[in-house]
Design a protein around this motif. Sequence first.
Motif, PDB file in Angstrom:
ATOM      1  N   LYS A   6     -26.592  27.308  -8.176  1.00  0.00           N
ATOM      2  CA  LYS A   6     -27.943  26.837  -7.842  1.00  0.00           C
ATOM      3  C   LYS A   6     -28.080  26.207  -6.452  1.00  0.00           C
ATOM      4  CE  LYS A   6     -29.993  26.283 -12.422  1.00  0.00           C
ATOM      5  NZ  LYS A   6     -30.642  25.374 -13.350  1.00  0.00           N
ATOM      6  N   ILE A   7     -27.065  26.375  -5.609  1.00  0.00           N
ATOM      7  CA  ILE A   7     -27.182  25.858  -4.237  1.00  0.00           C
ATOM      8  C   ILE A   7     -28.419  26.451  -3.547  1.00  0.00           C
ATOM      9  CG2 ILE A   7     -26.144  25.999  -1.907  1.00  0.00           C
ATOM     10  CD1 ILE A   7     -24.303  24.197  -3.253  1.00  0.00           C
ATOM     11  N   VAL A  31     -28.349  21.796   1.109  1.00  0.00           N
ATOM     12  CA  VAL A  31     -28.902  21.016   0.001  1.00  0.00           C
ATOM     13  C   VAL A  31     -29.023  19.532   0.337  1.00  0.00           C
ATOM     14  CG1 VAL A  31     -28.300  22.623  -1.816  1.00  0.00           C
ATOM     15  CG2 VAL A  31     -26.625  20.916  -1.120  1.00  0.00           C
ATOM     16  N   LEU A  53     -31.359  21.920  -9.626  1.00  0.00           N
ATOM     17  CA  LEU A  53     -31.585  22.062  -8.188  1.00  0.00           C
ATOM     18  C   LEU A  53     -30.842  20.936  -7.506  1.00  0.00           C
ATOM     19  CD1 LEU A  53     -35.360  22.970  -7.858  1.00  0.00           C
ATOM     20  CD2 LEU A  53     -33.372  24.467  -7.865  1.00  0.00           C
ATOM     21  N   LYS A  54     -30.204  21.256  -6.391  1.00  0.00           N
ATOM     22  CA  LYS A  54     -29.379  20.234  -5.746  1.00  0.00           C
ATOM     23  C   LYS A  54     -30.137  19.597  -4.591  1.00  0.00           C
ATOM     24  CE  LYS A  54     -25.203  22.471  -7.278  1.00  0.00           C
ATOM     25  NZ  LYS A  54     -25.912  22.754  -8.503  1.00  0.00           N
ATOM     26  N   LYS A  55     -30.225  18.276  -4.628  1.00  0.00           N
ATOM     27  CA  LYS A  55     -30.854  17.527  -3.541  1.00  0.00           C
ATOM     28  C   LYS A  55     -29.948  16.334  -3.255  1.00  0.00           C
ATOM     29  CE  LYS A  55     -35.657  18.794  -4.493  1.00  0.00           C
ATOM     30  NZ  LYS A  55     -35.917  19.494  -3.243  1.00  0.00           N
ATOM     31  N   ASN A 100     -31.137  27.712  -4.855  1.00  0.00           N
ATOM     32  CA  ASN A 100     -32.372  27.807  -5.625  1.00  0.00           C
ATOM     33  C   ASN A 100     -33.597  27.131  -5.016  1.00  0.00           C
ATOM     34  OD1 ASN A 100     -31.605  28.282  -9.138  1.00  0.00           O
ATOM     35  ND2 ASN A 100     -30.754  29.262  -7.336  1.00  0.00           N
ATOM     36  N   ASP A 101     -33.362  26.140  -4.180  1.00  0.00           N
ATOM     37  CA  ASP A 101     -34.508  25.403  -3.629  1.00  0.00           C
ATOM     38  C   ASP A 101     -34.748  25.723  -2.156  1.00  0.00           C
ATOM     39  OD1 ASP A 101     -36.596  23.656  -4.095  1.00  0.00           O
ATOM     40  OD2 ASP A 101     -35.497  21.934  -3.303  1.00  0.00           O
ATOM     41  N   LEU A 102     -34.080  26.754  -1.637  1.00  0.00           N
ATOM     42  CA  LEU A 102     -34.085  26.941  -0.182  1.00  0.00           C
ATOM     43  C   LEU A 102     -35.107  27.952   0.314  1.00  0.00           C
ATOM     44  CD1 LEU A 102     -30.242  27.079   0.469  1.00  0.00           C
ATOM     45  CD2 LEU A 102     -31.745  25.099   0.566  1.00  0.00           C
TER      46      LEU A 102
END
Lengths: 673, 329
Positions: free
Chosen positions: A604-605, B286, B214-216, A607-609
């Motif tokens: 999931k590295i 991230v 999700l990585k933050k 997933n938010d990019l």
Amino acid sequence: MANSKTPSGKPRIGVYVCHCGTNIAGVVDVEDVANWSAEELKDIGVVLSRDNKFMCSSQGQELIESDIKEFGLNRVVVAACSPHLHEKTFRGACERAGMNPFFCEMASIREQVSWVTKDKKKATEKSKSMVAGAVNRVVYHEALEPIKVPINPTTLIVGGGIAGIQAALEIANTGHEVYLVEREPSIGGHMAQFDKTFPTLDCSACILTPRMSEVGMHPNINLLTWSEVENVDGFVGNFDVTIRKKSRCVIEEDCTGCGICVQKCPITVIDDEFGVGIGTRKAIYTPFDQAIPNYPVLDKENCTYFIKGTCRACEKFCATNAIDFEQQDEIINVTVGNIILATGYDLFDARKMPNYGYGRYPNVFTSMEFERLCNAAGPTNGEIVLRDGVTAPKSVAIVHCVGSRDKNHNNYCSAICCMQSLKFAHIVYERTGAEIHNFYIDIRTTAKNYDEFYQRVLDEGTLFVRGKVAEITDVPQNEAEEGKLIVQAEDTLAGLQRRIPVDMVILSVGLEPKGDSDEVAHQFGISCSSNGWFTEKHPKLDPVSTMTEGIFIAGCATGPKDIPASVSQGSAAAARVISYIEMGELELEPVRASVIEEICSGCKICNDLCPYNAIIFIEDKQVTEINEALCQGCGTCVAACPAGAIVGTGFSNEQILAQIEGLMMDFSVPEVV
Amino acid sequence: MTGKPKFAMYWAASCGGCEIATLNMHEKILDFDANFKVVFWPVAMDAKYKDVEAMEDGEILVTLFNGGIRNSENEHIAKLLRKKSQILVSFGSCAIEGGIPGLANLTEMHHFFDTVYTTVSTDNTNNHRPQVEYDMPEGKITIPEFKPVLQTLDQVVDVDYYMPGCPPETHQIAAVIDVLISVVKGEAVLPPKGSFLGVGNSTVCDECGRTRNLKKITEFKRIQDIKKIDPDLCLIEQGILCNGPATASGCESKCPSVNAPCAGCYGPAIGVKDFGARMITAIASVIDAEDPDEIERIMDGIIDPAGTFYRFGLANSMMRTGKASWNGK
């Protein structure tokens, strides 16, 4: 650990080195590069190498076509300009000769070599490196097919200034639906604030308001004022846009725009928005008389009901019960195929130059304050008076380039200030007969009829002092300066310091990008220049497009410009959108990322990019997937994937590493890479 | 019958862990012994280099070579075993990627000799340094020459297969031995040259049971600074630099399953060229901050970037630290 795979079929590569007239050949020994490539790169698969005066000419393109047929080339490298310019041209030539166009690679030896390298020997060696990199890379190219996306015929336009209005009308008149979103209560933008336009001295409102009402009444235009775009998802042809329609506390369907609520509102406040602090408005208001739409907006911060819980005068007098104190913001979701950003500009804050005294001396005005002051619909009905509201000035100084062409503030020229200042000089002359001094660095009056206007203002007797104003002060040095503002400047033509006492100073402030231009650019996936103006796809040849397909830009959001230029850009952006709509579907570069499912660990590295929200996580398989239609091929996830599980078409590890190896080829001791 | 196929195992610049992991296969060693004749294995039995030198080329069927190439002796034996072996396996992190000894490539040779021979803990008042040759009354004696950088096995000789891990997991070694036995018996064929053996397709996260979101990342922490590590949540999400996302699977996520971050010993996922670069871009992606100062603060939490991201792979990284000086001496 070599994992190089040989491509199917032995590569037969043709190398073409372009002179680009003297653009490249003036610095690079193109003939040497071509001969060297034929000799040194033949082991990699180069079967012929030529240099040519203009590869992009039809003769140059035909050369590629005939070589492909005659010599059985299956790869082509063109060492010329940036692929931004001519990649399409050369891919087209390859395609016409029956080759998959993606077997064509360009080496940018103009932008990346000849234009940035003085030393001829070094430039030639650099060009060889670039060619070696491209040749090495093209070996690993694969045949690709373009992706086709349908175009939704609805368009979103952000910003209801003259550029946005023009674009909206152009598109709506072709029968296609438009959403026009404006942050302020009315469309019109800065142009609605002006009194006259240069150089024709047309009344700004008289030429603008017909366009505004046309927008307001147009069956194909959905006008959303007092609204802001909250979110944008998707891609060209299919953007999902979320718009927040802020609460006006007025039910638009019921409001007739009669204005009784405004009349009866007991609260008067300084109008800091449209009126730039000159003049007043009520707590429920329309920014100006001809506002479109003419529904008022209730200013909750100043409304007595919202402060004390009583009053409700507006509600009482409203004949149609259109006031709704409980009204909430509304979220509107629309799907559009293209987006035009015409978000305009801000003005330089003259307080940043304390030596000019704005904010300290009442009679130092900014250009926009003066526009309001001399506007027939403004607070003084167009009478030019000092801040006291009654005294006519006997002498006026107009200072050009305030905050522009100034390395302490903005390096660039704001383009409109010279003409604006000349216009002010004319208006002051016409209405007051005061003595006028214009302080300028250079007069820039390049557009149609501009310089004639300058001559006219000269003839009217306005005095011009060439020099940047050092200081504006109220400290007199002699009797004549008592009670005056003294403008101190070096007169660079006469070669002396001048102190000119005046009653009124007008600072012609520069144009700046909107304060939130960075966020807006990010939201829409486009970029800004270092100054903050939106970046064009090409500054000359594609000035209303951006690097993001389907997002267009127009007006001052791309840089300072006058009204005719803004209108032209509005039309141009509209033309681009209309052509996309008419095409029905668009071919996109098949440069896309995809996930190799077996390698993906589901960490999931990535997933938010994704800036295009193309990445989805499949819970039951515990792997990530990329939506090919949403992916724009930006490569963010490809770079981020720690497992190397995401691959980018056209940018595989093999292609990139092969290119790097070629670039790093050692010329002093030639060796086979 | 001409006898059992011959087997060799050698250690160059390594710690011996690879041999222990191999010997750790318990009764499997009997299977192994039934099918192979060990001809050269300095850790397990006595043998002389000259015995190997006397062999026919290709006489040894398979050699497991662990350790990086640190000195001229390592290089000599690597070349020798290459010549004498039909199958040369680069075995363990040090042989494949340089491993821990490869971190020395960050430093110039004279600097680490200074550290070894002149720091206060060393009793070396006359500042003696090792010399490659020395004339004794009995004649000239030599020791192996130290190389300016540590090289991986495949930077020195051609390698057939790779088997990663520090050390490779015993069950993976046993499985590979089983495959070899099958190949010898003619029941299986060898995988393509250059393959990685005893390793999974994916990365450590694939075998890790922790929950992932999700990585933050807003802060990096070292495990000793955390009072209680959540046993069920992804370590990266707890601010712990875990190399799991970039490290090839095959170890059954040993370290993360006991609250220790993955050190990355299995090396990059198949096909990845540079482990550290992958991990750095992943971590950078991230970090949850926009403000440069804030990003700087978060990054400062990575105490030892080279030792964290290139702990095993420095000598095989794209930087290949010291490559130029290696060529130029």
